[in-house]
Scaffold this active site. Structure first.
Site, PDB file in Angstrom:
ATOM      1  CD  GLU A 183      -2.595   1.617   0.266  1.00  0.00           C
ATOM      2  OE1 GLU A 183      -3.330   0.760  -0.259  1.00  0.00           O
ATOM      3  OE2 GLU A 183      -2.508   2.789  -0.163  1.00  0.00           O
TER       4      GLU A 183
ATOM      5  CD  GLU B  86     -11.695  -2.478  -5.493  1.00  0.00           C
ATOM      6  OE1 GLU B  86     -11.465  -2.068  -6.658  1.00  0.00           O
ATOM      7  OE2 GLU B  86     -12.081  -1.742  -4.576  1.00  0.00           O
TER       8      GLU B  86
ATOM      9  CD  GLU C 109      -9.321   5.559  -8.952  1.00  0.00           C
ATOM     10  OE1 GLU C 109      -8.457   5.018  -8.244  1.00  0.00           O
ATOM     11  OE2 GLU C 109     -10.526   5.564  -8.657  1.00  0.00           O
TER      12      GLU C 109
END
Ligand code: GJV
Length: 427
Positions: free
Chosen positions: A152, A195, A204
């Site tokens: 992340e 996801e 995006e």
């Protein structure tokens, strides 16, 4: 997620360099090639400028242009991805709450892991863009993977480390903070789960990061979750939306404001409407898949231009106001056991936080059962702003005249001219 930005510069003529080829779509647009220098005379809106090239005048998309003096070019690459803004928005809880609270979405990933629990035993998983780490925690608590690498880039990663500890998963889940493109992982993985789907699937373009991670970190024969992604469309009625934005100007408070209708169309219908709740009864016929991506074979270069064809046979009389689009993703079993799970964000499935995306035509067309709406849709990635795209529809409508006396020899079908409309999303 990205916001629209306004461009508030002055409108004196200035020379610009074209950074990519552009072919005109409507009568008033100007085609150009990468490297052309054109003179911008007026910045009509933030997207479309009035410009001159070798004596011809027309509208040009501002995002394809760079100032001739080339200032701020050094930051171009980073800015083009708007990463500061993008990862900034994923650093707070707002979007994670929206995603986690989306039951059909989150539950599908949970089911995928549950149904593959045996196959996941001893495997290594990469969870790309793990956010709060929910998918990694599902893996660790519902199956027995050897390791889960949770990647992340946003500040949320710091909280995710705590969440992993608090849920007793620190022996299995390792959180890495950073862009996956720049990280070193301990080893290659058996499963890449992510996801990554944005509005209308592609917005995006996080999918590019997924493909880079696949090529670098997925073992030969490893599995991608989701395994395929599909964009689906339907021609639809949108009477309430039309009246709210354009019909309104007909007669407010007994006054004639109708001269503002062209302006209203330009302002409200030139971009797609995100988060649109399409009612099943507003579909003019059955939806149809227009583009399907195979996540094992898709290449980054394929993303520049994706094209699909459609042929809709209208099933009910009504107004054709626009097209509505959405996506679905499919998950195949780790052991190729075929077990397919699907997350469908369409109007006939349980609502998700994505809802649907509406593309309004400039004028509504009356259609009848049997009419054919045929054409194509092209998704062109913005050559400068890498998280954005434009979507161009081309279509024509053929209708066979109503009194269908089977006698008359040839078809009395009439075909409309080919229509075209281009929607920036958002630049
Ligand atoms: N590397 C690491 N994390 C990323 C990357 C990347 N290249 N790209 C996105 N993320 N379905 N539309 C993270 C981002 O910070 C966010 O937490 C999550 O992945 C995307 C969430 C789903 N967005 C979407």
């Amino acid at each position: 997620m990205l916001q629209e930005r306004s461009n508030s510069e002055d409108d004196t003529s200035e020379e610009f360099v074209c950074v990519a080829d552009f072919s005109a779509n409507g009568g008033n647009q100007l085609s150009f090639s990468a490297g052309d220098k054109l003179m911008v005379h007026e910045r009509i809106s933030s997207d479309w400028w009035w410009a001159e090239l070798r004596g011809s005048f027309g509208y040009v998309p501002s995002s394809y242009l760079q100032p001739e003096n080339g200032h701020a070019v050094e930051n171009e690459e980073e800015d083009a991805w708007q990463d500061e803004e993008y990862f900034g928005s994923y650093g707070t809880l707002k979007l994670h709450l929206e995603m986690l609270a989306d039951k059909p979405r989150t539950e599908t990933y949970r089911q995928v892991i549950l149904r593959n629990r045996e196959a996941l035993k001893g495997r290594v998983v990469l969870d790309l863009g793990c956010g709060t780490g929910v998918i990694s925690l599902f893996c660790a608590t519902l199956a027995e993977p050897e390791a889960v690498y949770a990647v992340e880039a946003s500040a949320m990663a710091e909280h995710t480390k705590t969440l992993v500890k608090d849920n007793g998963c620190e022996g299995v889940v390792r959180v890495f903070r950073g862009r996956v493109e720049e990280l070193e992982l301990p080893e290659r993985v058996d499963v890449l789960v992510s996801e990554w789907m944005g509005n209308c699937l592609l917005f995006e373009y996080m999918v590019e990061s997924v493909l880079h991670a696949r090529d670098r970190w997925l073992k030969e024969g490893g599995v991608m979750w989701p395994t395929r992604a599909t964009i689906t469309m339907v021609p639809c009625e949108a009477t309430d939306y039309f009246n709210e934005k354009v019909g309104f100007w007909d007669n407010p408070y007994g006054l004639d404001f109708s001269c503002l209708k062209p302006l209203a169309r330009q302002e409200f219908f030139s971009r797609p409407k995100f988060s649109y709740d399409l009612q099943p009864q507003d579909c003019l016929c059955a939806p149809s898949d227009v583009i399907t991506l195979n996540m094992h074979t898709l290449q980054v270069s394929d993303l520049e231009r994706l094209q699909g064809e459609f042929s809709f046979s209208v099933e009910k009389a009504g107004f054709f106001h626009g097209f509505t689009a959405w996506f679905s993703v499919g998950f195949y079993g780790v052991e190729g056991n075929g077990a397919v799970l699907t997350l469908d964000t369409g109007p006939h499935s349980a609502p998700t936080h994505w809802k649907q995306t509406l593309f309004m035509l400039d004028t509504a067309v009356t259609v009848r059962p049997g009419d054919l709406v045929r054409g194509s849709v092209v998704f062109i990635r913005n050559p400068v702003w890498r998280r954005h795209l434009t979507i161009t529809f081309q279509w024509s409508i053929s209708s066979s005249s109503s009194s269908s006396s089977s006698s008359s020899s040839d078809d009395d079908s009439t075909q409309s001219q080919v229509q075209t409309k281009t929607f920036p999303m958002w630049r």
